[in-house]
Write an enzyme that holds these catalytic residues in place. Sequence first.
Site, PDB file in Angstrom:
ATOM      1  N   LYS A 171       0.896  -1.168   0.000  1.00  0.00           N
ATOM      2  CA  LYS A 171       0.000   0.000   0.000  1.00  0.00           C
ATOM      3  C   LYS A 171       0.929   1.211   0.000  1.00  0.00           C
ATOM      4  O   LYS A 171       1.470   1.594   1.034  1.00  0.00           O
ATOM      5  CB  LYS A 171      -0.884  -0.003   1.255  1.00  0.00           C
ATOM      6  CG  LYS A 171      -2.214   0.732   1.120  1.00  0.00           C
ATOM      7  CD  LYS A 171      -2.139   2.164   0.689  1.00  0.00           C
ATOM      8  CE  LYS A 171      -1.810   3.103   1.824  1.00  0.00           C
ATOM      9  NZ  LYS A 171      -1.727   4.530   1.386  1.00  0.00           N
ATOM     10  N   GLU A 246      10.154   1.993  10.340  1.00  0.00           N
ATOM     11  CA  GLU A 246      11.176   3.001  10.039  1.00  0.00           C
ATOM     12  C   GLU A 246      10.467   4.347  10.086  1.00  0.00           C
ATOM     13  O   GLU A 246       9.667   4.658   9.213  1.00  0.00           O
ATOM     14  CB  GLU A 246      11.787   2.689   8.665  1.00  0.00           C
ATOM     15  CG  GLU A 246      13.166   3.247   8.516  1.00  0.00           C
ATOM     16  CD  GLU A 246      13.129   4.710   8.148  1.00  0.00           C
ATOM     17  OE1 GLU A 246      13.044   5.540   9.083  1.00  0.00           O
ATOM     18  OE2 GLU A 246      13.169   5.000   6.962  1.00  0.00           O
ATOM     19  N   CYS A 280      13.952  10.625   6.013  1.00  0.00           N
ATOM     20  CA  CYS A 280      13.924  10.102   7.387  1.00  0.00           C
ATOM     21  C   CYS A 280      15.264  10.336   8.072  1.00  0.00           C
ATOM     22  O   CYS A 280      15.322  10.652   9.249  1.00  0.00           O
ATOM     23  CB  CYS A 280      13.566   8.626   7.368  1.00  0.00           C
ATOM     24  SG  CYS A 280      14.493   7.690   6.156  1.00  0.00           S
ATOM     25  N   GLU A 379      10.619  16.169  14.532  1.00  0.00           N
ATOM     26  CA  GLU A 379      10.985  16.066  13.120  1.00  0.00           C
ATOM     27  C   GLU A 379      10.163  17.074  12.317  1.00  0.00           C
ATOM     28  O   GLU A 379       8.940  17.055  12.341  1.00  0.00           O
ATOM     29  CB  GLU A 379      10.695  14.643  12.632  1.00  0.00           C
ATOM     30  CG  GLU A 379      11.132  14.410  11.212  1.00  0.00           C
ATOM     31  CD  GLU A 379      10.971  12.949  10.773  1.00  0.00           C
ATOM     32  OE1 GLU A 379       9.870  12.395  10.928  1.00  0.00           O
ATOM     33  OE2 GLU A 379      11.956  12.377  10.272  1.00  0.00           O
TER      34      GLU A 379
HETATM   35  P1  NAP Z   1       1.956   8.594   7.490  1.00  0.00           P
HETATM   36  O1  NAP Z   1       0.546   9.021   7.680  1.00  0.00           O
HETATM   37  O2  NAP Z   1       2.621   7.831   8.560  1.00  0.00           O
HETATM   38  O3  NAP Z   1       1.992   7.780   6.101  1.00  0.00           O
HETATM   39  C1  NAP Z   1       2.828   6.686   5.814  1.00  0.00           C
HETATM   40  C2  NAP Z   1       2.035   5.570   5.166  1.00  0.00           C
HETATM   41  O4  NAP Z   1       1.107   5.037   6.120  1.00  0.00           O
HETATM   42  C3  NAP Z   1       1.202   6.013   3.975  1.00  0.00           C
HETATM   43  O5  NAP Z   1       1.148   4.992   3.008  1.00  0.00           O
HETATM   44  C4  NAP Z   1      -0.143   6.194   4.604  1.00  0.00           C
HETATM   45  O6  NAP Z   1      -1.212   6.178   3.703  1.00  0.00           O
HETATM   46  C5  NAP Z   1      -0.196   5.037   5.560  1.00  0.00           C
HETATM   47  N1  NAP Z   1      -1.186   5.145   6.625  1.00  0.00           N
HETATM   48  C6  NAP Z   1      -1.792   6.266   7.111  1.00  0.00           C
HETATM   49  N2  NAP Z   1      -2.665   5.944   8.084  1.00  0.00           N
HETATM   50  C7  NAP Z   1      -2.622   4.607   8.218  1.00  0.00           C
HETATM   51  C8  NAP Z   1      -3.281   3.678   9.075  1.00  0.00           C
HETATM   52  N3  NAP Z   1      -4.175   4.071   9.978  1.00  0.00           N
HETATM   53  N4  NAP Z   1      -2.979   2.367   8.957  1.00  0.00           N
HETATM   54  C9  NAP Z   1      -2.071   1.944   8.054  1.00  0.00           C
HETATM   55  N5  NAP Z   1      -1.425   2.773   7.219  1.00  0.00           N
HETATM   56  C10 NAP Z   1      -1.690   4.091   7.296  1.00  0.00           C
HETATM   57  O7  NAP Z   1       2.854   9.841   7.178  1.00  0.00           O
HETATM   58  P2  NAP Z   1       2.387  11.238   6.550  1.00  0.00           P
HETATM   59  O8  NAP Z   1       1.064  11.666   7.111  1.00  0.00           O
HETATM   60  O9  NAP Z   1       2.461  11.065   5.093  1.00  0.00           O
HETATM   61  O10 NAP Z   1       3.548  12.209   7.054  1.00  0.00           O
HETATM   62  C11 NAP Z   1       3.486  12.717   8.384  1.00  0.00           C
HETATM   63  C12 NAP Z   1       4.862  12.804   9.009  1.00  0.00           C
HETATM   64  O11 NAP Z   1       5.452  11.517   9.043  1.00  0.00           O
HETATM   65  C13 NAP Z   1       5.869  13.660   8.259  1.00  0.00           C
HETATM   66  O12 NAP Z   1       5.759  14.999   8.572  1.00  0.00           O
HETATM   67  C14 NAP Z   1       7.183  13.071   8.726  1.00  0.00           C
HETATM   68  O13 NAP Z   1       7.565  13.637   9.943  1.00  0.00           O
HETATM   69  C15 NAP Z   1       6.859  11.610   8.924  1.00  0.00           C
HETATM   70  N6  NAP Z   1       7.294  10.795   7.766  1.00  0.00           N
HETATM   71  C16 NAP Z   1       8.386  10.019   7.904  1.00  0.00           C
HETATM   72  C17 NAP Z   1       8.830   9.285   6.820  1.00  0.00           C
HETATM   73  C18 NAP Z   1      10.025   8.422   6.907  1.00  0.00           C
HETATM   74  O14 NAP Z   1      10.690   8.195   5.904  1.00  0.00           O
HETATM   75  N7  NAP Z   1      10.325   7.857   8.051  1.00  0.00           N
HETATM   76  C19 NAP Z   1       8.178   9.356   5.597  1.00  0.00           C
HETATM   77  C20 NAP Z   1       7.046  10.154   5.490  1.00  0.00           C
HETATM   78  C21 NAP Z   1       6.618  10.868   6.587  1.00  0.00           C
HETATM   79  P3  NAP Z   1      -1.751   7.566   3.077  1.00  0.00           P
HETATM   80  O15 NAP Z   1      -0.679   8.100   2.220  1.00  0.00           O
HETATM   81  O16 NAP Z   1      -2.903   7.144   2.284  1.00  0.00           O
HETATM   82  O17 NAP Z   1      -2.062   8.460   4.242  1.00  0.00           O
END
Ligand code: NAP
Length: 477
Positions: A171, A246, A280, A379
């Site tokens: 996903k 991660e 990250c 972050e």
């Molecule tokens: P996120 O919500 O954690 O999204 C990561 C993945 O998880 C996406 O595929 C997302 O789908 C999915 N997801 C969201 N809600 C879920 C749930 N309840 N159950 C299972 N999967 C779910 O991250 P974000 O909202 O895009 O970004 C928020 C913050 O996360 C950023 O500001 C940053 O600090 C951090 N981040 C870290 C990394 C990293 O490389 N470690 C990468 C991105 C973001 P959808 O896209 O459909 O929401």
Amino acid sequence: MTQHFINGRQTAGRTGETMAVLAPATGEEFTRIACGNAADIDDAVKAARAAYEGAWGKLTAAERGRLIAKLGLKVLDHFDELALLEARDTGKPMAQAKADIEACARYFEFYGGAADKVHGHIVPFLNGYSVNVVHEPYGVTGHILPWNYPAQMFGRSLVPALAMGNAVVLKPAEEACQTALRLAVLASEVGFPDGAINVVTGRGHEAGAALSAHPGIGFMSFTGSPEVGKMVQIACAENYVACTLELGGKSPQIVFDDADVDAAVPIVCKAIVQNTGQTCSAGSRVLVQQGIYDEFMEAVAGQFAKLRAGTPEMDLDCGPVINAKQRGRVQSFIDQAREAGIPLIAEGQIAQGVPNGGFYVTPTLFGKVPRGNRLEQEEVFGPVLAAFPFSDEADAIKLANSTEYGLVAAVWTKDGGRQQRVAKKVRAGQVFINGYGAGGGIELPFGGTGKSGHGREKGFAALEEFAVTKTIVHKHG
Ligand code: NAP
Ligand code: MG
């Protein structure tokens, strides 16, 4: 308009529902994706299971490796197309997108070659016994990925799982899933059996939650935010399934007063600016020893002031961030720091002529940031660097370890003893001495501790994550 990729075919999914994806550079609709739900995930898991029990599972390790390597070559054949797709989907500068596709291809090369090198071992045991320790695939592995490096993440998360013989269900992030879908189609073209690789697009709380809770998943790999990572881990726990998480970081770059300043300054800047800070392992804190703080930060400020953010085609230092929400989040860190009176040492510029609707932020450098401030602890995930002075080695380690995260760290010093002492004491999954290596290093085990998550990706370590170790004890007399 793109569709899911399930069981070797593109499909609109059970509901036919779609959602818009915006180009970050313009803020305008770029394409539409299928909006998957629990039923689509179930179809994908069933297809993966059938592939594991059928054509995919029957391949030898060498045959799997050859297919994976072939897909790596296919990625290189489609290099320009994939780089452009990645750049448009994520808004990243073309040079970054090209580096990403290159890294993506490296995962296929590395794990294609590694697939038949996961050897077990023999344990000397009691007289009359033979003991073999072997590594077996889980069956079906689940993968939930973010939008910052979609093609690289496909390589990092899915390819070792495939090399171990698992069939996979991905996903990807709703904001950026185009290259993952394309890679799944290319995989089919090079001969991956139907169902070996499945991609279901859609919303995290719907398709993502359904995948992490699916009882047919043997192991889960998640990259994203700590908040969602925790939810995924809880969902896995309900099924007694393990996962790697991660979750990002607040990685320190520690600069001692004997550091090679000329070498350190450009790398310290690149470590936060790369991919517009949406990395990250971004080096988002620079800790500088008091004696050289002013001199060092002046040089960093000089570089920061030259930074420009623009469209992928402009190919400048930064692109836009991924969406309006992220821009608001990054801007709130900048606004709050300014309101709190934290000195803004330098800022770059948003290039003239960028589309009004794009999600651009100005690269910004703050220092001296008070200890305990949000900029030390949280972050940002944008091009915002926070500088902190420290007094001595003990203070540097204390400051480096002051957050809940622990992903990557850098230590800049010519003192060999100090290099080792600091590398051993700093809380991080990877430590760089006189350098910084965000992004690349497919061969190097990578992962976090604490709020940065757990489990290891990349290198041979990732193969172990996607395998179950079985000990076969034979009493033969
Ligand atoms: P996120 O919500 O954690 O999204 C990561 C993945 O998880 C996406 O595929 C997302 O789908 C999915 N997801 C969201 N809600 C879920 C749930 N309840 N159950 C299972 N999967 C779910 O991250 P974000 O909202 O895009 O970004 C928020 C913050 O996360 C950023 O500001 C940053 O600090 C951090 N981040 C870290 C990394 C990293 O490389 N470690 C990468 C991105 C973001 P959808 O896209 O459909 O929401
Ligand atoms: Mg989200």
